[in-house]
Enzyme design. Structure first.
Site, PDB file in Angstrom:
ATOM      1  N   GLY A  64      12.271  28.491  38.733  1.00 51.50           N
ATOM      2  CA  GLY A  64      13.032  27.240  38.980  1.00 51.50           C
ATOM      3  C   GLY A  64      14.096  27.131  38.796  1.00 51.50           C
ATOM      4  O   GLY A  64      15.132  27.926  39.018  1.00 51.50           O
ATOM      5  N   HIS A  65      14.669  26.364  39.324  1.00 50.42           N
ATOM      6  CA  HIS A  65      16.365  25.575  39.278  1.00 50.42           C
ATOM      7  C   HIS A  65      17.556  25.496  38.347  1.00 50.42           C
ATOM      8  O   HIS A  65      17.041  25.036  36.669  1.00 50.42           O
ATOM      9  CB  HIS A  65      16.648  24.014  39.963  1.00 50.42           C
ATOM     10  CG  HIS A  65      15.609  24.005  41.309  1.00 50.42           C
ATOM     11  ND1 HIS A  65      14.575  23.784  41.847  1.00 50.42           N
ATOM     12  CD2 HIS A  65      16.313  24.596  42.609  1.00 50.42           C
ATOM     13  CE1 HIS A  65      13.866  24.200  42.976  1.00 50.42           C
ATOM     14  NE2 HIS A  65      15.066  24.729  42.785  1.00 50.42           N
ATOM     15  N   GLY A  66      18.381  26.944  38.070  1.00 55.35           N
ATOM     16  CA  GLY A  66      18.865  27.018  36.993  1.00 55.35           C
ATOM     17  C   GLY A  66      18.020  28.146  35.845  1.00 55.35           C
ATOM     18  O   GLY A  66      17.630  28.764  35.716  1.00 55.35           O
TER      19      GLY A  66
ATOM     20  N   ASP B 250       9.049  24.979  38.936  1.00 58.93           N
ATOM     21  CA  ASP B 250       9.495  23.529  38.844  1.00 58.93           C
ATOM     22  C   ASP B 250       9.105  22.135  39.968  1.00 58.93           C
ATOM     23  O   ASP B 250       8.427  21.850  39.336  1.00 58.93           O
ATOM     24  CB  ASP B 250      11.010  23.933  37.756  1.00 58.93           C
ATOM     25  CG  ASP B 250      11.580  23.782  39.657  1.00 58.93           C
ATOM     26  OD1 ASP B 250      11.428  24.418  40.372  1.00 58.93           O
ATOM     27  OD2 ASP B 250      13.459  24.428  39.361  1.00 58.93           O
TER      28      ASP B 250
END
Length: 146
Positions: A8-10, A66
């Site tokens: 997912g992001h980050g 995500d």
């Protein structure tokens, strides 16, 4: 056995893995692959490639990402298209990850995904709806006492 790659992001996948560890302890074959700002899809695909090297050949692989259609999803889709032992679910959260970790040794990948579809609707709860049920139950109890 199903190995799991969370992406997912980050720092989201790292935090999700750490949170699951607080509840279930350290899990084998659970890999967090973050996608950071400034990285492209090719970088993420290389991270996936490296993660897959650590997974035993006989394992099925579940990508938990995500966002449906986001870069982590799109990068994983290219691997899934080439390997029938892999699949993916989007919209991962802690209850879903815990469900996967509790069932992955007992179910085949397709069966696990079917369970997740049903379970995901139950993992989203609205507090006010539960409070209303309690309030109604309390009123019914008081009326029965009269």
């Amino acid at each position: 056995m199903i190995s799991v790659i969370i992406s997912g992001h980050g720092d989201f996948p790292i935090a999700l893995k750490e949170s699951s560890g607080m509840i279930f302890g350290e899990e084998n074959n659970l890999i967090a692959v973050p996608f950071f700002k400034g990285e492209g899809i090719q970088t993420l695909q290389e991270k996936y490639h490296q993660a897959l090297k650590d997974i035993p050949e006989e394992h099925e692989v579940l990508f938990l990402v995500d966002i449906f259609g986001g870069t982590p999803y799109n990068a994983a889709a290219s691997f899934i298209a080439e390997d029938q032992r892999m699949d993916m679910a989007a919209g991962v959260n802690l209850p879903i990850l815990l469900e996967v970790l509790s069932l992955r040794e007992h179910l085949a990948l397709k069966d696990l995904l079917n369970n997740l579809k049903a379970m995901s609707q139950q993992s989203f709860q609205v507090c006010s709806e539960h409070l209303e049920k309690v309030k109604t139950a309390n009123q019914d109890t008081r009326e029965d006492e009269l």
